[in-house]
Design an enzyme around this catalytic site. Structure first.
Site, mmCIF file in Angstrom:
data_model
loop_
_atom_site.group_PDB
_atom_site.id
_atom_site.type_symbol
_atom_site.label_atom_id
_atom_site.label_comp_id
_atom_site.label_asym_id
_atom_site.label_seq_id
_atom_site.Cartn_x
_atom_site.Cartn_y
_atom_site.Cartn_z
ATOM 1 N N THR A 32 0.901 -1.051 -0.097
ATOM 2 C CA THR A 32 0.170 -0.013 -0.041
ATOM 3 C C THR A 32 0.971 1.355 0.037
ATOM 4 O OG1 THR A 32 -0.165 0.063 2.359
ATOM 5 C CG2 THR A 32 -1.979 -1.225 1.111
ATOM 6 N N ASP A 35 -1.887 -9.660 7.704
ATOM 7 C CA ASP A 35 -0.714 -9.919 8.589
ATOM 8 C C ASP A 35 -0.058 -10.873 8.108
ATOM 9 O OD1 ASP A 35 1.103 -10.096 10.665
ATOM 10 O OD2 ASP A 35 -0.548 -10.227 12.323
ATOM 11 N N TYR A 73 17.484 -5.711 11.927
ATOM 12 C CA TYR A 73 17.084 -5.413 10.514
ATOM 13 C C TYR A 73 18.185 -6.394 9.706
ATOM 14 C CZ TYR A 73 15.607 -3.047 6.440
ATOM 15 O OH TYR A 73 15.300 -3.038 4.885
ATOM 16 N N LYS A 132 13.763 6.454 -2.185
ATOM 17 C CA LYS A 132 12.613 7.572 -1.578
ATOM 18 C C LYS A 132 11.087 7.228 -1.474
ATOM 19 C CE LYS A 132 11.526 12.217 -2.978
ATOM 20 N NZ LYS A 132 12.012 12.784 -1.792
ATOM 21 N N THR A 133 11.010 7.382 -0.215
ATOM 22 C CA THR A 133 9.297 6.978 0.258
ATOM 23 C C THR A 133 8.826 8.158 0.830
ATOM 24 O OG1 THR A 133 10.084 6.011 2.236
ATOM 25 C CG2 THR A 133 10.118 4.516 0.371
ATOM 26 N N PRO A 134 7.659 8.145 1.180
ATOM 27 C CA PRO A 134 7.066 9.331 1.884
ATOM 28 C C PRO A 134 7.818 9.517 3.390
ATOM 29 C CG PRO A 134 5.199 8.299 0.905
ATOM 30 C CD PRO A 134 6.539 7.395 0.623
ATOM 31 N N GLN A 138 31.285 -0.369 -3.408
ATOM 32 C CA GLN A 138 32.315 0.374 -2.744
ATOM 33 C C GLN A 138 33.580 -0.281 -1.986
ATOM 34 O OE1 GLN A 138 30.766 4.788 -1.442
ATOM 35 N NE2 GLN A 138 29.276 3.444 -1.122
#
Length: 246
Positions: free
Chosen positions: A16, A62, A154, A190-192, A246
């Site tokens: 979403t 979920d 993470y 890039k996300t909101p 890198q």
């Protein structure tokens, strides 16, 4: 539209917003029907669904709940007659604390969504598509390759996703399931949720000098969902503007 995904049906978890919705946009442009799943809708996803009525739908889901995985996949196969692609994209980030300060419940939540959710999507994607052919795409991260401080859970979840993908790919290949399983490793996208100051910092860390767009990940997922990727199996596709080079 070039029709690279004509006739294919895809489930995209975490669909979403952000990368998930970027993948969905690329998929419908290439002819796919997409099922966006998430714990709730966003205004952005509602707008997308309205724009692509008949070619998209939303299901509350979920990813840590195995019974919901069974219900989602069974509903999709009953409604559309087949399932061709599962994109395991749903995920959350760390709170940004050193490992000795991380709460165990926070650790478990990240592992549960990012890794266990991907396991369930892979398991039931294989169950639904084996023998018929299809593609499972697990969205990992550059942090499945390199460690960062204050991101232990993470890192563990995305590194685990990387190797889970390889194991599942070998299971599929050796058992003749005809389901491709591969992982995608985004860099800074890039996300909101990305502020301008954070984007500026990430851009400086990226050799190309700017961060990516959700559709940059969507395009590699088009390839992996299409028949063009018929020989790609258990592979890692890094899309990061050169960061880990890198």
């Amino acid at each position: 539209m070039s029709g690279r995904l004509d006739g294919k049906v895809a489930i995209i978890t975490g669909g979403t917003g952000g990368i998930g919705l970027g993948i969905a946009r690329c998929y419908v442009r290439e002819g796919a029907t997409v099922v966006l799943t998430d714990i709730k809708e966003s205004q952005e996803s509602k707008d997308f669904l309205a724009e692509h009525e008949g070619r998209s739908c939303f299901m509350k889901h979920d990813v840590t709940d195995e019974e919901q995985w069974i219900q989602v996949i069974d509903h999709v196969t009953e409604k559309y007659g087949h399932l061709d692609i599962v994109v395991n994209n749903a995920g959350i980030g760390d709170k940004g604390v050193p490992m000795d300060e991380e709460k165990y419940e926070d650790w478990k939540r990240i592992i549960d969504i990012n890794l266990n959710g991907t396991f369930l999507g892979t398991k039931h994607g294989l169950r639904a598509m084996k023998g018929k052919g299809g593609s499972i795409i697990n969205i990992s991260s550059i942090e499945g390759f390199v460690g960062l401080s204050k991101a232990g859970a993470y890192n563990a979840s995305k590194g685990g996703t990387r190797l889970l993908t390889k194991s599942a790919a070998l299971d599929s290949a050796k058992n003749g399931y005809k389901v491709r399983v591969n992982s995608v490793h985004p860099g800074f996208i890039k996300t909101p949720m990305i502020s301008q100051s954070l984007e500026d910092m990430m851009s400086k860390l990226t050799p190309l000098g700017h961060i990516g767009e959700p559709e940059d990940i969507g395009q590699i997922c088009v390839y992996l969902g299409s028949d063009e990727s018929k020989f790609a199996m258990g592979s890692e596709f890094v899309v990061d503007g050169g960061f880990i080079a890198q």
